[in-house]
Motif scaffolding. Structure first.
Motif, PDB file in Angstrom:
ATOM      1  N   GLY A 111       1.424   7.078  13.597  1.00  0.00           N
ATOM      2  CA  GLY A 111       0.174   6.706  12.936  1.00  0.00           C
ATOM      3  C   GLY A 111       0.361   5.472  12.065  1.00  0.00           C
ATOM      4  N   ALA A 112       1.475   5.428  11.327  1.00  0.00           N
ATOM      5  CA  ALA A 112       1.755   4.273  10.465  1.00  0.00           C
ATOM      6  C   ALA A 112       1.991   3.022  11.315  1.00  0.00           C
ATOM      7  CB  ALA A 112       2.977   4.558   9.594  1.00  0.00           C
ATOM      8  N   LYS A 113       2.662   3.196  12.446  1.00  0.00           N
ATOM      9  CA  LYS A 113       2.899   2.049  13.333  1.00  0.00           C
ATOM     10  C   LYS A 113       1.575   1.550  13.910  1.00  0.00           C
ATOM     11  CE  LYS A 113       7.591   3.432  14.649  1.00  0.00           C
ATOM     12  NZ  LYS A 113       8.351   2.349  14.028  1.00  0.00           N
ATOM     13  N   ALA A 114       0.708   2.497  14.300  1.00  0.00           N
ATOM     14  CA  ALA A 114      -0.604   2.121  14.848  1.00  0.00           C
ATOM     15  C   ALA A 114      -1.426   1.368  13.800  1.00  0.00           C
ATOM     16  CB  ALA A 114      -1.353   3.373  15.313  1.00  0.00           C
ATOM     17  N   LEU A 115      -1.346   1.847  12.566  1.00  0.00           N
ATOM     18  CA  LEU A 115      -2.075   1.220  11.468  1.00  0.00           C
ATOM     19  C   LEU A 115      -1.627  -0.241  11.301  1.00  0.00           C
ATOM     20  CD1 LEU A 115      -2.675   3.309   8.292  1.00  0.00           C
ATOM     21  CD2 LEU A 115      -2.593   0.855   8.126  1.00  0.00           C
ATOM     22  N   GLY A 116      -0.314  -0.440  11.324  1.00  0.00           N
ATOM     23  CA  GLY A 116       0.229  -1.784  11.175  1.00  0.00           C
ATOM     24  C   GLY A 116      -0.177  -2.704  12.317  1.00  0.00           C
ATOM     25  N   ARG A 117      -0.182  -2.140  13.542  1.00  0.00           N
ATOM     26  CA  ARG A 117      -0.576  -2.964  14.696  1.00  0.00           C
ATOM     27  C   ARG A 117      -2.055  -3.339  14.607  1.00  0.00           C
ATOM     28  NH1 ARG A 117       3.363  -0.347  17.625  1.00  0.00           N
ATOM     29  NH2 ARG A 117       2.126   1.472  18.158  1.00  0.00           N
ATOM     30  N   GLN A 118      -2.866  -2.377  14.153  1.00  0.00           N
ATOM     31  CA  GLN A 118      -4.310  -2.629  14.072  1.00  0.00           C
ATOM     32  C   GLN A 118      -4.606  -3.778  13.091  1.00  0.00           C
ATOM     33  OE1 GLN A 118      -5.623  -0.743  16.285  1.00  0.00           O
ATOM     34  NE2 GLN A 118      -7.833  -0.739  15.977  1.00  0.00           N
ATOM     35  N   PHE A 119      -3.800  -3.909  12.037  1.00  0.00           N
ATOM     36  CA  PHE A 119      -4.037  -4.954  11.034  1.00  0.00           C
ATOM     37  C   PHE A 119      -3.005  -6.080  11.139  1.00  0.00           C
ATOM     38  CE2 PHE A 119      -5.876  -1.082   8.968  1.00  0.00           C
ATOM     39  CZ  PHE A 119      -7.195  -1.455   9.193  1.00  0.00           C
ATOM     40  N   ASP A 120      -2.258  -6.099  12.237  1.00  0.00           N
ATOM     41  CA  ASP A 120      -1.317  -7.180  12.506  1.00  0.00           C
ATOM     42  C   ASP A 120      -0.328  -7.380  11.357  1.00  0.00           C
ATOM     43  OD1 ASP A 120      -0.216  -9.184  14.020  1.00  0.00           O
ATOM     44  OD2 ASP A 120      -1.558 -10.734  13.245  1.00  0.00           O
ATOM     45  N   LEU A 121       0.215  -6.277  10.822  1.00  0.00           N
ATOM     46  CA  LEU A 121       1.094  -6.376   9.659  1.00  0.00           C
ATOM     47  C   LEU A 121       2.432  -7.040   9.985  1.00  0.00           C
ATOM     48  CD1 LEU A 121       0.562  -3.019   7.739  1.00  0.00           C
ATOM     49  CD2 LEU A 121      -0.658  -5.182   7.536  1.00  0.00           C
ATOM     50  N   SER A 122       2.814  -7.050  11.258  1.00  0.00           N
ATOM     51  CA  SER A 122       4.118  -7.644  11.588  1.00  0.00           C
ATOM     52  C   SER A 122       4.120  -9.146  11.302  1.00  0.00           C
ATOM     53  CB  SER A 122       4.483  -7.371  13.044  1.00  0.00           C
ATOM     54  OG  SER A 122       3.471  -7.881  13.880  1.00  0.00           O
ATOM     55  N   SER A 123       2.936  -9.747  11.212  1.00  0.00           N
ATOM     56  CA  SER A 123       2.891 -11.174  10.910  1.00  0.00           C
ATOM     57  C   SER A 123       2.753 -11.426   9.404  1.00  0.00           C
ATOM     58  CB  SER A 123       1.735 -11.835  11.664  1.00  0.00           C
ATOM     59  OG  SER A 123       0.502 -11.358  11.177  1.00  0.00           O
ATOM     60  N   HIS A 124       2.703 -10.358   8.602  1.00  0.00           N
ATOM     61  CA  HIS A 124       2.621 -10.499   7.142  1.00  0.00           C
ATOM     62  C   HIS A 124       3.979 -10.182   6.512  1.00  0.00           C
ATOM     63  CE1 HIS A 124      -1.604  -9.956   8.065  1.00  0.00           C
ATOM     64  NE2 HIS A 124      -1.940 -10.272   6.837  1.00  0.00           N
ATOM     65  N   PRO A 125       4.354 -10.856   5.418  1.00  0.00           N
ATOM     66  CA  PRO A 125       5.517 -10.388   4.652  1.00  0.00           C
ATOM     67  C   PRO A 125       5.174  -9.057   3.959  1.00  0.00           C
ATOM     68  CG  PRO A 125       4.558 -12.392   3.690  1.00  0.00           C
ATOM     69  CD  PRO A 125       3.714 -12.033   4.870  1.00  0.00           C
ATOM     70  N   ALA A 126       6.202  -8.363   3.488  1.00  0.00           N
ATOM     71  CA  ALA A 126       5.980  -7.068   2.847  1.00  0.00           C
ATOM     72  C   ALA A 126       5.099  -7.213   1.614  1.00  0.00           C
ATOM     73  CB  ALA A 126       7.316  -6.443   2.469  1.00  0.00           C
ATOM     74  N   ARG A 127       4.191  -6.300   1.442  1.00  0.00           N
ATOM     75  CA  ARG A 127       3.250  -6.307   0.330  1.00  0.00           C
ATOM     76  C   ARG A 127       3.280  -4.969  -0.389  1.00  0.00           C
ATOM     77  NH1 ARG A 127       3.720 -11.283   0.102  1.00  0.00           N
ATOM     78  NH2 ARG A 127       2.215 -12.627   1.130  1.00  0.00           N
ATOM     79  N   THR A 128       2.450  -4.842  -1.439  1.00  0.00           N
ATOM     80  CA  THR A 128       2.361  -3.569  -2.159  1.00  0.00           C
ATOM     81  C   THR A 128       1.030  -2.901  -1.861  1.00  0.00           C
ATOM     82  OG1 THR A 128       3.732  -4.438  -3.923  1.00  0.00           O
ATOM     83  CG2 THR A 128       2.434  -2.486  -4.440  1.00  0.00           C
ATOM     84  N   ALA A 129       1.076  -1.614  -1.566  1.00  0.00           N
ATOM     85  CA  ALA A 129      -0.148  -0.855  -1.337  1.00  0.00           C
ATOM     86  C   ALA A 129      -0.601  -0.223  -2.650  1.00  0.00           C
ATOM     87  CB  ALA A 129       0.091   0.230  -0.289  1.00  0.00           C
ATOM     88  N   VAL A 130      -1.790  -0.614  -3.090  1.00  0.00           N
ATOM     89  CA  VAL A 130      -2.397  -0.025  -4.290  1.00  0.00           C
ATOM     90  C   VAL A 130      -3.542   0.855  -3.806  1.00  0.00           C
ATOM     91  CG1 VAL A 130      -3.654  -0.522  -6.424  1.00  0.00           C
ATOM     92  CG2 VAL A 130      -1.810  -2.042  -5.695  1.00  0.00           C
ATOM     93  N   GLY A 131      -3.591   2.095  -4.262  1.00  0.00           N
ATOM     94  CA  GLY A 131      -4.599   3.004  -3.729  1.00  0.00           C
ATOM     95  C   GLY A 131      -5.503   3.599  -4.790  1.00  0.00           C
TER      96      GLY A 131
END
Lengths: 93, 472
Positions: B179-199
């Motif tokens: 699910g986490a991998k799918a989420l990253g693919r949906q938002f193209d996270l592999s092309s982003h540097p690491a960020r912080t998730a604020v919820g």
């Protein structure tokens, strides 16, 4: 309407009544503003408000009094009386 | 006997598994490149991967010899340490989204072999409690990356069943990672540097777990420990943060920050879920904060299912790995992190095999602030209240208008609204408490005792109109 409690100044009482109305209106509560016990807990017991209510109250306070509520001011939301004191001290309008 | 996983990845930064077509037997707990990477922030304090892992291993060795960990931590870093430690110790994390007395007691009865992991006083629950704050922050000890078997049950999430009892949904570690991998693919996270998730959503909520815990673990991001929701608190959190951030939030919070024109410094993206976001709101947010606003469509059973860039249009794009089908008014999805066919509770219009429109929830279902309940279950709870002869919850226009909260019409001669609410509060999640509740002499039931939808709507309009009239 219950008569205002004989504590504090009359402007304090006015503010307390305004705040009671603001809470009831912004949260669409089925209680009369005058029936809110000024010393009873707003969250948890008492009115039992939740975190979305806190957000809605914070927005209404910001709009009407220019007071920005933070979680560190949580004590201000302990009761209507505590909230009145907080707003009286910090209001910018 | 306590059992601790001894399987450890060879060295941080090296892939401990190869990406095969079939699902690997294990997935690492986290995928950060090095032990010095930041995995969490609390105010301006950064926590490294090594510190996190030391706390996880230390806590895992001190957990009671039980089967279930009821993780009630409010601080997201504490939650993540507790969740990971339970996973390593082969305990299943229970993730209730409601803290009301009756559901908490039901949970204790249903899972007697559970203990509570918490970072504050829990008064509504009778299970043994472990204060996590006393176990976090050791300066030495094991810090290897645990490898967790894909089929291990990591968590149980809950939805409210129509019977009034919460329904349990088991989540395997594999499905959470996929699910986490799918989420990253949906938002193209592999092309982003690491960020912080604020919820602004709790980690115990499936959406919160996916975006603020699993995403950081599996994409080398960090998580923000805070659980702020007030505009001033979110602004301060972002100001103090030493890293660009994404905000994982809901339309309720987003609307509030927009109306306050809250400054959100360092923000790079916004994800919204739990209820549909109006396109105009998404456009306004993008204009104000100059960041993309994405939406997730999902459910507790399946996790994230689809996403959209709301400002562009109403169409949802299904997650790449999933398939969708429509049969006789119901829509189902399968594949990827979802697994076997899962029937959805929303009415959906498929445009093609990858895109669809969301028409709204089925008529029995209400969604308030990301929580879901069956109207039938809420009505059952209402009928159990002392002195209530008849009553029904009512959701105006399925929550599209007004404040999104429910109202209720109740027949209860001689009982005060305050007494009814106090009783209800013990039985249901407070977000579903009626705002407002109307005491009425009778409900417009038909000859068979049913309350037809149209009749209830006319009745509701009349009651609300006369209530407004009375107040002046």
């Amino acid at each position: 309407m219950a008569p205002p409690l004989e504590t504090g100044s009359s402007t304090q009482n006015e503010l307390e009544q305004d705040l009671a109305r603001l809470i009831v209106e912004s949260l669409r509560l089925e209680v009369l503003p005058a029936s809110i016990d000024p010393s009873a807990a707003l969250f948890g017991e008492g009115l039992g408000l939740d975190s979305i209510d806190m957000l809605e109250i914070a927005l209404a306070l910001s709009k009407r009094y220019g007071v920005e509520l933070r979680s560190e001011n949580r004590a201000a939301l302990a009761s209507l009386r505590a909230l009145t004191a907080h707003i009286a001290q910090h209001r910018t309008r | 006997m306590r059992s601790i996983d001894s399987q450890i990845a060879p060295a941080p930064g090296r892939r401990a598994y190869t990406r095969a077509r079939s699902t690997p037997a294990v997935y690492p707990l986290l995928t950060h490149d090095s032990p010095t990477c930041t995995i969490a922030w609390r105010q301006d304090r950064a926590y490294s991967v090594q510190e996190f892992l030391r706390s996880v291993w230390a806590l895992a060795s001190q957990l009671p010899a039980k089967q279930y960990a009821l993780n009630l931590c409010r601080d997201r870093y504490h939650f993540a340490v507790g969740f990971a430690a339970a996973l390593v110790a082969r305990h299943i994390s229970l993730l209730p989204t409601c803290r009301a007395a009756e559901p908490s007691q039901q949970l204790s009865q249903r899972y007697p072999d559970a203990y509570v992991l918490t970072d504050h006083d829990e008064t509504e629950i009778t299970l043994p409690q472990l204060r996590i704050t006393e176990h976090v922050g050791g300066a030495s000890g094991a810090s290897g990356i645990p490898l967790i078997p894909t089929d291990r049950i990591a968590a149980i999430a809950f939805t409210s069943g129509s019977s009034g009892f919460p329904r349990a949904h088991a989540k395997s570690w594999g499905s959470l990672v996929l699910g986490a991998k799918a989420l990253g693919r949906q938002f193209d996270l592999s092309s982003h540097p690491a960020r912080t998730a604020v919820g602004t959503v709790p980690a115990q909520h499936m959406y919160g777990l996916e975006t603020t815990v699993m995403l950081p673990l599996q994409w080398g991001w960090s998580l923000h420990a805070g659980n702020s929701i007030l505009p001033a608190d979110i602004r301060t959190d972002l100001e103090q943060l030493g890293s660009p951030a994404w905000l994982m939030t809901t339309p309720i919070h987003l609307n509030a920050y927009l109306s306050e024109r809250t400054m959100l410094p360092g923000l790079e993206g916004i994800i919204s879920a739990t209820m549909p976001l109006a396109r105009s709101v998404a456009q306004e947010a993008e204009h104000l904060w100059h960041v993309p606003v994405h939406e997730i469509y999902g459910c507790t059973e399946g996790g994230m299912l689809a996403s959209r860039h709301t400002a562009d249009g109403d169409l949802w794009t299904l997650c790449h790995e999933l398939r969708m089908k429509h049969e006789r008014d119901t829509t189902s999805v399968m594949g990827g992190h979802v697994g076997a066919w899962l029937q959805l509770t929303d009415r959906i219009s498929m445009q093609n095999s990858r895109e669809f429109l969301l028409l709204g929830p089925n008529y029995d279902l209400v969604k308030v602030a990301g929580k879901r309940a069956s109207l039938a279950a809420l009505n059952t709870a209402l009928s159990r209240v002392n002195g209530v002869l008849d009553g029904t919850f009512y959701w105006p226009d399925q929550g599209r208008s007004g404040n999104g909260r429910l109202s209720a019409f109740v027949v209860a001669p001689g009982v005060t609204p305050a007494a009814i609410l106090a009783d209800l509060r013990k039985r249901i999640d407070p977000v579903f408490l009626p705002r407002p509740m109307y005491l009425v002499p009778t409900l417009p039931r038909n000859a068979t005792g049913k309350l037809p939808h149209e009749q209830l709507e006319t009745f509701a309009d009349r009651v609300r109109h006369s209530a407004r009239h009375l107040r002046g």
